[in-house]
Design a protein around this motif. Structure first.
Motif, PDB file in Angstrom:
ATOM      1  N   ILE A 280       0.966  -1.257   0.017  1.00 18.70           N
ATOM      2  CA  ILE A 280       0.030  -0.045   0.073  1.00 18.70           C
ATOM      3  C   ILE A 280       0.795   1.256  -0.106  1.00 18.70           C
ATOM      4  O   ILE A 280       1.830   1.398   0.753  1.00 18.70           O
ATOM      5  CB  ILE A 280      -1.000   0.082   1.293  1.00 18.70           C
ATOM      6  CG1 ILE A 280      -1.859  -1.321   1.135  1.00 18.70           C
ATOM      7  CG2 ILE A 280      -1.863   1.419   1.285  1.00 18.70           C
ATOM      8  CD1 ILE A 280      -2.652  -1.467   2.189  1.00 18.70           C
ATOM      9  N   ILE A 281       0.637   2.198  -1.023  1.00 19.17           N
ATOM     10  CA  ILE A 281       1.474   3.253  -1.057  1.00 19.17           C
ATOM     11  C   ILE A 281       0.558   4.518  -1.145  1.00 19.17           C
ATOM     12  O   ILE A 281      -0.487   4.422  -2.002  1.00 19.17           O
ATOM     13  CB  ILE A 281       2.513   3.257  -2.341  1.00 19.17           C
ATOM     14  CG1 ILE A 281       3.229   2.244  -1.979  1.00 19.17           C
ATOM     15  CG2 ILE A 281       3.222   4.469  -2.321  1.00 19.17           C
ATOM     16  CD1 ILE A 281       4.037   1.688  -3.405  1.00 19.17           C
ATOM     17  N   ILE A 282       0.870   5.595  -0.200  1.00 17.49           N
ATOM     18  CA  ILE A 282       0.221   6.646  -0.253  1.00 17.49           C
ATOM     19  C   ILE A 282       1.206   7.947  -0.760  1.00 17.49           C
ATOM     20  O   ILE A 282       2.269   8.012  -0.382  1.00 17.49           O
ATOM     21  CB  ILE A 282      -0.350   7.236   1.005  1.00 17.49           C
ATOM     22  CG1 ILE A 282      -0.841   6.030   1.915  1.00 17.49           C
ATOM     23  CG2 ILE A 282      -1.230   8.497   0.950  1.00 17.49           C
ATOM     24  CD1 ILE A 282      -2.026   5.555   1.360  1.00 17.49           C
ATOM     25  N   THR A 283       0.918   8.462  -2.185  1.00 18.38           N
ATOM     26  CA  THR A 283       2.071   9.496  -2.865  1.00 18.38           C
ATOM     27  C   THR A 283       1.487  10.612  -2.616  1.00 18.38           C
ATOM     28  O   THR A 283       0.199  11.052  -3.079  1.00 18.38           O
ATOM     29  CB  THR A 283       2.008   8.722  -4.196  1.00 18.38           C
ATOM     30  OG1 THR A 283       3.057   7.594  -4.094  1.00 18.38           O
ATOM     31  CG2 THR A 283       2.787   9.633  -4.879  1.00 18.38           C
ATOM     32  N   ALA A 303      -2.596   4.374   9.223  1.00 19.98           N
ATOM     33  CA  ALA A 303      -3.933   3.506   9.343  1.00 19.98           C
ATOM     34  C   ALA A 303      -4.223   2.338   8.376  1.00 19.98           C
ATOM     35  O   ALA A 303      -4.733   1.431   8.784  1.00 19.98           O
ATOM     36  CB  ALA A 303      -4.807   4.591   9.151  1.00 19.98           C
ATOM     37  N   LEU A 304      -3.418   2.544   7.238  1.00 18.18           N
ATOM     38  CA  LEU A 304      -3.752   1.562   6.230  1.00 18.18           C
ATOM     39  C   LEU A 304      -2.499   0.323   6.217  1.00 18.18           C
ATOM     40  O   LEU A 304      -2.576  -0.602   5.356  1.00 18.18           O
ATOM     41  CB  LEU A 304      -3.861   1.861   4.885  1.00 18.18           C
ATOM     42  CG  LEU A 304      -5.034   2.989   4.512  1.00 18.18           C
ATOM     43  CD1 LEU A 304      -4.814   3.641   3.274  1.00 18.18           C
ATOM     44  CD2 LEU A 304      -6.314   1.983   4.272  1.00 18.18           C
ATOM     45  N   GLY A 305      -1.485   0.733   7.158  1.00 21.85           N
ATOM     46  CA  GLY A 305      -0.391  -0.283   6.928  1.00 21.85           C
ATOM     47  C   GLY A 305       0.310  -0.070   5.700  1.00 21.85           C
ATOM     48  O   GLY A 305       0.792  -0.933   5.197  1.00 21.85           O
ATOM     49  N   LYS A 394      -9.997   4.553  10.871  1.00 25.15           N
ATOM     50  CA  LYS A 394      -9.579   4.312  12.061  1.00 25.15           C
ATOM     51  C   LYS A 394     -10.814   4.055  12.994  1.00 25.15           C
ATOM     52  O   LYS A 394     -10.781   3.081  13.902  1.00 25.15           O
ATOM     53  CB  LYS A 394      -9.257   5.789  12.899  1.00 25.15           C
ATOM     54  CG  LYS A 394      -7.543   6.020  12.504  1.00 25.15           C
ATOM     55  CD  LYS A 394      -7.234   6.985  13.328  1.00 25.15           C
ATOM     56  CE  LYS A 394      -5.648   7.219  13.221  1.00 25.15           C
ATOM     57  NZ  LYS A 394      -5.079   8.267  13.466  1.00 25.15           N
ATOM     58  N   SER A 395     -12.180   4.355  12.472  1.00 27.84           N
ATOM     59  CA  SER A 395     -13.364   4.006  12.984  1.00 27.84           C
ATOM     60  C   SER A 395     -13.757   2.424  12.994  1.00 27.84           C
ATOM     61  O   SER A 395     -14.534   1.882  13.521  1.00 27.84           O
ATOM     62  CB  SER A 395     -14.435   4.879  12.876  1.00 27.84           C
ATOM     63  OG  SER A 395     -14.847   4.648  11.411  1.00 27.84           O
ATOM     64  N   LYS A 396     -13.159   1.928  11.791  1.00 18.58           N
ATOM     65  CA  LYS A 396     -13.289   0.544  11.371  1.00 18.58           C
ATOM     66  C   LYS A 396     -12.382  -0.478  12.091  1.00 18.58           C
ATOM     67  O   LYS A 396     -12.611  -1.766  11.776  1.00 18.58           O
ATOM     68  CB  LYS A 396     -13.392   0.505   9.813  1.00 18.58           C
ATOM     69  CG  LYS A 396     -14.241   1.383   9.135  1.00 18.58           C
ATOM     70  CD  LYS A 396     -15.443   0.747   8.642  1.00 18.58           C
ATOM     71  CE  LYS A 396     -16.327   1.557   7.947  1.00 18.58           C
ATOM     72  NZ  LYS A 396     -17.843   1.412   7.943  1.00 18.58           N
ATOM     73  N   THR A 397     -11.352   0.094  12.449  1.00 19.14           N
ATOM     74  CA  THR A 397     -10.214  -0.864  12.986  1.00 19.14           C
ATOM     75  C   THR A 397      -9.984  -0.697  14.428  1.00 19.14           C
ATOM     76  O   THR A 397     -10.567  -0.053  15.187  1.00 19.14           O
ATOM     77  CB  THR A 397      -8.972  -0.554  12.409  1.00 19.14           C
ATOM     78  OG1 THR A 397      -8.459   0.940  12.477  1.00 19.14           O
ATOM     79  CG2 THR A 397      -8.995  -0.771  10.717  1.00 19.14           C
TER      80      THR A 397
END
Ligand code: FAD
Length: 397
Positions: A280-283, A303-305, A394-397
């Motif tokens: 997973i990459i956030i650019t 949050a997404l790892g 965050k609310s889902k994990t």
């Protein structure tokens, strides 16, 4: 070989002053002489000589190419697993081997336990043969032990082509083997094929990605290349495939290893894995107003790892290290999820992300070119969307 023309040399000794190899150049009588055992052919003397008395003659080593056959892939281990690039190299290696009507072989150096665990996978990914050298000395990577073992195997079996992943290890090992055996090497290839003469055509970006260079190594064997991860396609594994296992012995004396590992630590960006291997990459791109704003993307990545990447202008501003740049002159990536925030989608960025499974683009310009490639286009201000996204995740994990 360095040749000094005694008739031209004036004995000015400028060459001796610039020579980095002590004792390689000495004044004898009125002229300079070279000790060929010390000279490294760096050519510093050639450049400085005011009377052109020095010349370097390099002779290309020509191999008896008919004695060489088979395509080899260096199967790099990462602990007990193979590096993902190995499957990609085997995919391309199969195509090259079939084109040449030769076998595809994997070569793996490691400890017995690690080697045993990867054999089935190498066969399933396309290897016809697997050469193994099992030795405790390979527990930690050392240029000396790996170069020695691989060079020995090359001399014994004479492969026609040898491919490495352009990983940290591959980028160290391939040139060391090339230098050790006097071979050519093309680094960081993005394309490989066989030309009409049966030679390996090696394509790589040059001059900062402004031109693509096609390179051949006609005189030496094996033809060697390092290949960028995430560019070649791995074949779908065939679990029923088998390969011939060839266990090799190479006697490696411990004292050939000139380095000792005192401490291991992560790369300059603090992550255990490189961006090429991230799922997973956030650019972030120029849509982010400041370096500090990248903390927002870090929060989303945590949050997404995932990990944070960037476009080239962000590296040029000094906001992120080069190791995180995605694109033609940066890294090619193939994550499961790629989220861009404030990236326009220039062609040089898009070529680096084509192999991503899902691309989500956030951009406030509905005509941004990134949306042509995106699976999900989010038109809006990243400063509003990203915090909302973090809240939801965050609310889902
Ligand atoms: C030889 C060569 C090699 C190159 N190699 C690479 C490479 O490897 N990687 C690379 O990335 N580039 C590379 N480039 C540069 C490339 O051409 C582009 O200039 C670059 O990718 C643009 O970066 P960017 O998208 O971050 O910036 P911009 O093009 O300026 O785009 C910024 C985007 O952010 C959007 N935006 C602004 N504010 C917001 C907001 N608040 N919310 C949402 N969206 C917003 C804008 O609408 C715009 O689309 C290379 C160029 C050359 C010539």
């Amino acid at each position: 070989m360095l040749i000094i023309d005694e008739n031209k040399c004036t004995g000015c000794q400028k060459c001796i002053k610039v020579c980095p190899s002590e004792g390689a150049l000495v004044i004898k009588g009125k002229v300079v002489e070279v000790d060929l055992n010390r000279c490294t052919l760096c050519s510093a003397c050639v450049s400085i000589c005011p009377v052109d008395a020095m010349q370097i003659k390099r002779k290309a080593k020509t191999a008896d190419t008919s004695a060489y056959a088979d395509v080899w892939v260096f199967a790099e281990l990462d602990g007990e697993k193979l590096k993902p690039v190995v499957a990609e190299l085997l995919g391309k290696g199969r195509e090259l081997a079939e084109n040449l009507k030769q076998n595809l072989a994997a070569v793996v150096l490691g400890r017995s336990l690690e080697i045993d665990k990867c054999l089935d996978k190498l066969a399933a990914q396309g290897a016809d043969k697997i050469y193994t050298v099992a030795d405790e000395i390979f527990a930690d990577y050392s240029t000396d032990a790996y170069t020695y073992a691989l060079s020995s195997l090359i001399n014994r079996h004479k492969p026609e082509i040898l491919l490495f992943g352009a990983t940290h290890l591959g980028r160290d090992l391939a040139p060391a083997v090339a230098a050790n055996l006097g071979l050519g090497l093309t680094a960081d290839c993005t394309g490989l094929s066989i030309n009409e003469e049966g030679l390996l055509l090696q394509t790589r970006p040059a001059f900062g990605g402004n031109v693509m260079a096609d390179i051949i190594c006609p005189n030496t064997r094996p033809q060697m290349a390092t290949v960028r991860p995430n560019v070649m396609e791995a074949l779908a594994p065939e679990p029923e495939r088998t390969a011939e296992i060839i266990s090799e012995k190479v006697k490696i004396e411990e004292d050939i290893v000139r380095t000792e590992i005192l401490e291991s630590f992560f790369s300059d960006d603090g992550h255990e894995i490189g961006i090429e291997e991230a799922e997973i990459i956030i650019t972030g791109g120029r849509g982010l107003a400041s370096k500090d704003d990248f903390s927002l993307l870090e929060e989303l990545a945590d949050a997404l790892g995932g990990i944070v990447g960037c476009s080239r202008p962000i590296v040029e501003k000094g906001w992120m290290p080069k190791s995180r740049q995605v694109g033609q002159s940066g890294k090619t990536v193939s994550p499961k999820l790629y989220i861009t925030c404030g990236v326009s989608g220039a062609i040089q960025h898009k070529v680096g992300i084509r192999n991503s499974d899902i691309i989500i683009a956030i951009n406030k310009d509905e005509n941004a070119p990134i949306f042509e490639l995106a699976d999900l286009a989010v038109v809006g201000d990243l400063y509003e969307i990203v915090p909302e996204l973090i809240k939801v995740i965050k609310s889902k994990t």
